[in-house]
Design a protein around this motif. Structure first.
Motif, PDB file in Angstrom:
ATOM      1  N   PHE A 185       3.105  -7.478   7.228  1.00  0.00           N
ATOM      2  CA  PHE A 185       2.973  -6.202   6.807  1.00  0.00           C
ATOM      3  C   PHE A 185       1.639  -5.880   6.238  1.00  0.00           C
ATOM      4  CE2 PHE A 185       7.677  -6.370   7.051  1.00  0.00           C
ATOM      5  CZ  PHE A 185       8.112  -5.285   7.741  1.00  0.00           C
ATOM      6  N   LYS A 186       0.838  -7.007   6.191  1.00  0.00           N
ATOM      7  CA  LYS A 186      -0.555  -6.632   6.122  1.00  0.00           C
ATOM      8  C   LYS A 186      -0.866  -6.348   4.580  1.00  0.00           C
ATOM      9  CE  LYS A 186      -2.236  -6.291  10.646  1.00  0.00           C
ATOM     10  NZ  LYS A 186      -1.262  -6.508  11.496  1.00  0.00           N
ATOM     11  N   VAL A 187      -0.124  -6.783   3.709  1.00  0.00           N
ATOM     12  CA  VAL A 187      -0.102  -6.392   2.168  1.00  0.00           C
ATOM     13  C   VAL A 187      -1.479  -6.873   1.686  1.00  0.00           C
ATOM     14  CG1 VAL A 187       2.298  -6.256   1.921  1.00  0.00           C
ATOM     15  CG2 VAL A 187       1.165  -8.436   1.077  1.00  0.00           C
ATOM     16  N   PRO A 188      -1.973  -6.254   0.540  1.00  0.00           N
ATOM     17  CA  PRO A 188      -3.410  -6.484   0.024  1.00  0.00           C
ATOM     18  C   PRO A 188      -3.429  -7.767  -0.824  1.00  0.00           C
ATOM     19  CG  PRO A 188      -2.738  -4.561  -0.885  1.00  0.00           C
ATOM     20  CD  PRO A 188      -1.735  -4.795   0.130  1.00  0.00           C
TER      21      PRO A 188
ATOM     22  N   LEU B 265      12.875  -7.247  -6.754  1.00  0.00           N
ATOM     23  CA  LEU B 265      12.675  -6.411  -7.812  1.00  0.00           C
ATOM     24  C   LEU B 265      11.731  -5.318  -7.222  1.00  0.00           C
ATOM     25  CD1 LEU B 265      13.450  -5.090 -10.678  1.00  0.00           C
ATOM     26  CD2 LEU B 265      11.789  -6.776 -11.373  1.00  0.00           C
ATOM     27  N   GLN B 266      11.991  -4.010  -7.012  1.00  0.00           N
ATOM     28  CA  GLN B 266      11.022  -3.013  -6.589  1.00  0.00           C
ATOM     29  C   GLN B 266      10.846  -2.212  -7.781  1.00  0.00           C
ATOM     30  OE1 GLN B 266      12.140  -1.075  -2.957  1.00  0.00           O
ATOM     31  NE2 GLN B 266      13.951  -2.229  -3.116  1.00  0.00           N
ATOM     32  N   PHE B 267       9.419  -1.683  -7.781  1.00  0.00           N
ATOM     33  CA  PHE B 267       8.937  -0.508  -8.902  1.00  0.00           C
ATOM     34  C   PHE B 267       8.012   0.074  -8.204  1.00  0.00           C
ATOM     35  CE2 PHE B 267       7.859  -4.641 -10.283  1.00  0.00           C
ATOM     36  CZ  PHE B 267       6.415  -4.717 -10.576  1.00  0.00           C
ATOM     37  N   ASP B 268       7.699   1.298  -8.438  1.00  0.00           N
ATOM     38  CA  ASP B 268       6.766   2.067  -7.885  1.00  0.00           C
ATOM     39  C   ASP B 268       5.490   2.268  -8.528  1.00  0.00           C
ATOM     40  OD1 ASP B 268       6.941   3.861 -10.099  1.00  0.00           O
ATOM     41  OD2 ASP B 268       8.310   5.239  -9.032  1.00  0.00           O
ATOM     42  N   SER B 269       4.326   2.776  -8.048  1.00  0.00           N
ATOM     43  CA  SER B 269       3.241   2.682  -8.573  1.00  0.00           C
ATOM     44  C   SER B 269       3.037   3.343 -10.235  1.00  0.00           C
ATOM     45  CB  SER B 269       2.169   3.565  -7.823  1.00  0.00           C
ATOM     46  OG  SER B 269       2.321   4.798  -7.929  1.00  0.00           O
TER      47      SER B 269
ATOM     48  N   ALA C  59      -4.929  -1.355 -11.505  1.00  0.00           N
ATOM     49  CA  ALA C  59      -5.713  -0.679 -10.736  1.00  0.00           C
ATOM     50  C   ALA C  59      -5.121  -0.487  -9.427  1.00  0.00           C
ATOM     51  CB  ALA C  59      -7.163  -1.441 -10.459  1.00  0.00           C
ATOM     52  N   LEU C  60      -4.442  -1.221  -8.791  1.00  0.00           N
ATOM     53  CA  LEU C  60      -3.761  -1.039  -7.450  1.00  0.00           C
ATOM     54  C   LEU C  60      -2.780   0.037  -7.703  1.00  0.00           C
ATOM     55  CD1 LEU C  60      -3.575  -4.539  -6.109  1.00  0.00           C
ATOM     56  CD2 LEU C  60      -4.688  -2.573  -4.845  1.00  0.00           C
ATOM     57  N   SER C  61      -2.047   0.050  -8.839  1.00  0.00           N
ATOM     58  CA  SER C  61      -0.975   0.845  -9.160  1.00  0.00           C
ATOM     59  C   SER C  61      -1.499   2.483  -9.127  1.00  0.00           C
ATOM     60  CB  SER C  61      -0.327   0.609 -10.369  1.00  0.00           C
ATOM     61  OG  SER C  61       0.577  -0.627 -10.189  1.00  0.00           O
ATOM     62  N   GLU C  62      -2.730   2.419  -9.970  1.00  0.00           N
ATOM     63  CA  GLU C  62      -3.372   3.657  -9.849  1.00  0.00           C
ATOM     64  C   GLU C  62      -3.906   4.522  -8.619  1.00  0.00           C
ATOM     65  OE1 GLU C  62      -6.393   2.834 -13.068  1.00  0.00           O
ATOM     66  OE2 GLU C  62      -4.805   2.987 -14.452  1.00  0.00           O
ATOM     67  N   GLN C  63      -3.870   3.359  -7.641  1.00  0.00           N
ATOM     68  CA  GLN C  63      -4.235   3.987  -6.170  1.00  0.00           C
ATOM     69  C   GLN C  63      -3.038   4.138  -5.537  1.00  0.00           C
ATOM     70  OE1 GLN C  63      -6.592   0.714  -4.472  1.00  0.00           O
ATOM     71  NE2 GLN C  63      -7.820   0.688  -6.239  1.00  0.00           N
TER      72      GLN C  63
ATOM     73  N   PRO D 104       0.977  -1.442   0.059  1.00  0.00           N
ATOM     74  CA  PRO D 104       0.291   0.027  -0.119  1.00  0.00           C
ATOM     75  C   PRO D 104       0.806   1.260   0.223  1.00  0.00           C
ATOM     76  CG  PRO D 104      -0.665  -1.466   1.718  1.00  0.00           C
ATOM     77  CD  PRO D 104       0.545  -1.950   1.394  1.00  0.00           C
ATOM     78  N   PRO D 105       0.440   2.500  -0.512  1.00  0.00           N
ATOM     79  CA  PRO D 105       0.952   3.696  -0.439  1.00  0.00           C
ATOM     80  C   PRO D 105       1.579   3.847   0.666  1.00  0.00           C
ATOM     81  CG  PRO D 105      -1.090   3.617  -1.675  1.00  0.00           C
ATOM     82  CD  PRO D 105      -1.252   2.794  -0.872  1.00  0.00           C
TER      83      PRO D 105
END
Length: 134
Positions: free
Chosen positions: A117-120, A52-56, A88-92, A29-30
């Motif tokens: 970490f309670k990720v969705p 591998l990490q990437f942002d929204s 959709a999650l990226s757009e949020q 989550p953001p």
């Protein structure tokens, strides 16, 4: 199919749908401290190269590009549904981690950290199936 660590440049597809075999896709989550999640994965035995990490913005752009270029046949599969959910999650504002976890024990460690970490959402990509972990 791919069973090696991936980079953003080589995100794999099958019929145009996202298919990173041997990896777990994790949505953060953001407001989630992504650095803390990464550190927990490192503490669980994963190397920096495994995560591998990437942002929204990157996530939304990559998914949109793959959706637009996917085969008509991909539209019937669960992978394209997941790609739309990722978009959709990226757009949020959700951030993403793609964790190299080819073995069950590694997948369990990723799942434990994700739950802590309670990720969705966390999804494991197998050769012939996709498994919702969270």
């Amino acid at each position: 199919m791919w069973t090696h660590r991936l980079t953003l440049a080589d995100l794999p597809q099958s019929l145009g749908a996202f298919k990173p075999v041997g990896h777990v896709m994790v949505a953060c989550p953001p407001d989630s401290p992504l650095a803390d999640v990464v550190q927990a994965l490192r503490d669980a035995g994963f190397d920096a190269e495994d995560i591998l990490q990437f942002d929204s913005e990157e996530g939304a752009a990559k998914m949109q590009q793959m959706i637009e270029h996917s085969s008509e046949f991909a539209g019937f599969g669960y992978e394209i549904t997941l790609m739309r959910r990722y978009q959709a999650l990226s757009e949020q504002g959700h951030q993403w981690m793609l964790v190299y976890a080819p073995e069950d024990a590694e997948t369990e460690r990723v799942t434990e950290v994700a739950k802590r970490f309670k990720v969705p959402m966390a999804v494991k990509y197998h050769r012939l199936a996709v498994e919702d972990l969270i």
